[in-house]
Design an enzyme around this catalytic site. Structure first.
Site, PDB file in Angstrom:
ATOM      1  N   LYS A  69     -11.873   1.836 -14.173  1.00  0.00           N
ATOM      2  CA  LYS A  69     -12.236   0.475 -13.763  1.00  0.00           C
ATOM      3  C   LYS A  69     -12.632  -0.355 -14.993  1.00  0.00           C
ATOM      4  CE  LYS A  69     -11.682   0.533  -9.278  1.00  0.00           C
ATOM      5  NZ  LYS A  69     -10.735  -0.379  -8.637  1.00  0.00           N
ATOM      6  N   TYR A 103     -13.154   7.855 -13.011  1.00  0.00           N
ATOM      7  CA  TYR A 103     -12.988   6.722 -12.087  1.00  0.00           C
ATOM      8  C   TYR A 103     -13.634   5.467 -12.682  1.00  0.00           C
ATOM      9  CZ  TYR A 103     -14.162   3.503  -8.362  1.00  0.00           C
ATOM     10  OH  TYR A 103     -14.320   2.348  -7.626  1.00  0.00           O
ATOM     11  N   LYS A 113     -10.310   6.482  -5.783  1.00  0.00           N
ATOM     12  CA  LYS A 113     -11.699   6.021  -5.903  1.00  0.00           C
ATOM     13  C   LYS A 113     -12.786   7.074  -5.724  1.00  0.00           C
ATOM     14  CE  LYS A 113     -11.772   4.464  -1.054  1.00  0.00           C
ATOM     15  NZ  LYS A 113     -12.548   5.538  -0.482  1.00  0.00           N
ATOM     16  N   ASP A 148       0.858  -1.179   0.000  1.00  0.00           N
ATOM     17  CA  ASP A 148       0.000   0.000   0.000  1.00  0.00           C
ATOM     18  C   ASP A 148       0.897   1.234   0.000  1.00  0.00           C
ATOM     19  OD1 ASP A 148      -1.875   2.136   0.910  1.00  0.00           O
ATOM     20  OD2 ASP A 148      -3.234   0.448   1.242  1.00  0.00           O
ATOM     21  N   SER A 152     -16.114  -2.005  -9.952  1.00  0.00           N
ATOM     22  CA  SER A 152     -17.158  -1.094  -9.477  1.00  0.00           C
ATOM     23  C   SER A 152     -18.357  -1.129 -10.396  1.00  0.00           C
ATOM     24  CB  SER A 152     -16.567   0.316  -9.450  1.00  0.00           C
ATOM     25  OG  SER A 152     -17.589   1.281  -9.422  1.00  0.00           O
ATOM     26  N   LEU A 166     -21.169   9.448   1.024  1.00  0.00           N
ATOM     27  CA  LEU A 166     -22.304   9.866   1.845  1.00  0.00           C
ATOM     28  C   LEU A 166     -22.183   9.452   3.309  1.00  0.00           C
ATOM     29  CD1 LEU A 166     -25.191  11.027   2.109  1.00  0.00           C
ATOM     30  CD2 LEU A 166     -26.041   8.764   1.457  1.00  0.00           C
TER      31      LEU A 166
END
Length: 352
Positions: A164, A160, A94, A34, A134, A211
């Site tokens: 993907k 994004y 992301k 990472d 996604s 959210l």
């Protein structure tokens, strides 16, 4: 017989760390790489804080390397050091909104990084990979619920989602070119929530793009008001509808798909949806969160963001049929667990 060694890219992030926990609880050996762009590590600590807690919760060791997947030399060194059986590839930028502002950064990180990873895997004879994809690859839904037969790449609304989609296309070409490859692409809808212990959860750096952490920070008083982007969507209350999936269900889905891909006869490229099959609007989520925290939360209705769509929810029948996975937790669980995590960790993984 020793259990398989799984390399997890982006394993210190939100979805990655919960999946590492699930892998360790299933006795896999886990190596994490990472670059810490979405993770917190205390000065002088060996491990990012999320993985330190995962070790404590499982009593198992995580082999961690602070490496960017675009760095071919460093990645090669890791593949030389461990006998890796399968890769779980989470490492990606992301945020939908941010990807519209800095598309080149997203393409470099998500596409170039994935290409480098696949090349290093090939050089070391590692051909099995579970990819964190996604639902954004479906673009604007032509029908709902979205199943895996729905066209991808048509009308993707943001860089994004395109990144993907492009990586999935690269992986399909790879599997067509060589029958040794086995790749499962997990297209997930909206991961939310936290581990039920409240020990690990989503820890966005800066103002949250998603959210649930945004609502949680309003509930805790860290942010003054929730901004709801768009109130004129073609939905039951005018706010956007999404399929929210509990992070623990999502990480269990990764381990179920891993068991499937590790079978010797599993080859080729397959995509699977991970979602609940239910759509909740922004206001539905807000109501459920108010129930979890026991108070009314202030919000403003503001204009839509670029790249957002009306509704998106999954048909996840194929995952159930192929590797016997189904989501078990509902929106109330997601809000309760997020609120517990927020209360226990007002500053996320930072100690101050």
């Amino acid at each position: 017989m020793s259990l398989p060694v799984i390399l997890v890219t982006g394993g210190a992030g939100y979805v990655g760390s919960h999946t590492v926990l699930e892998l360790l609880n299933n006795n896999y050996t886990v190596v994490v790489v990472d670059n810490l762009v979405n993770a917190h590590k205390d000065k002088g600590a060996d491990l990012p804080e999320a993985l330190r807690r995962v070790e404590r919760m499982t009593g198992r060791t995580v082999y961690f390397h602070s490496v960017d997947i675009q760095n071919k030399e460093e990645l090669t060194r890791i593949f030389n050091h461990y006998k890796i059986d399968c890769v779980m590839h989470f490492a990606a930028l992301k945020a939908v909104g941010e990807s519209c502002q800095i598309p080149l950064t997203y393409y470099q990180n998500n596409i170039t990084g994935s290409s480098v990873l696949l090349e290093v895997m090939k050089n070391h004879g590692v051909y099995k990979l579970v990819y964190s994809s996604s639902a954004t690859v479906y673009g604007i839904p032509q029908y709902l619920p979205l199943d895996e037969k729905h066209p991808t790449g048509q009308g993707c609304t943001n860089p994004y989602g395109k990144s993907k989609y492009f990586v999935e296309e690269i992986m399909k070409d790879l599997c067509s070119s060589d029958p040794l490859w086995a790749i499962i692409s997990l297209r997930y809808f909206n991961p939310v929530g936290a581990h039920e212990s409240g020990e690990i959860g989503e820890d966005p750096l800066g103002i949250p793009n998603n959210l649930m952490p945004f609502i949680a920070q309003v509930a805790s008083g860290k942010l003054p008001r929730l901004q709801i982007f768009g109130s004129d969507y073609n939905t039951h209350d005018g706010t956007g509808v999404r399929d929210y999936i509990h992070i623990s269900d999502l990480s269990a889905g990764h381990v179920s798909s891993l068991k499937c891909i590790l079978k010797p006869d599993y080859t080729g490229f397959m995509a699977f949806n991970l979602g609940t099959g239910k759509g909740y609007s922004v206001l539905d989520v807000l109501k459920s969160f108010e129930k979890a925290c026991g108070k009314k939360l202030p919000y403003d209705l503001v204009p839509r963001r670029p790249g957002d769509i009306d509704s998106s929810y999954a048909d996840a029948t194929l995952s159930k049929k192929t590797f016997n996975w189904t989501a078990t937790k509902g929106i109330d669980d997601m809000c309760q667990d997020t609120w517990l995590w927020q209360q226990k960790n007002p500053n996320g993984f930072k100690s101050q």
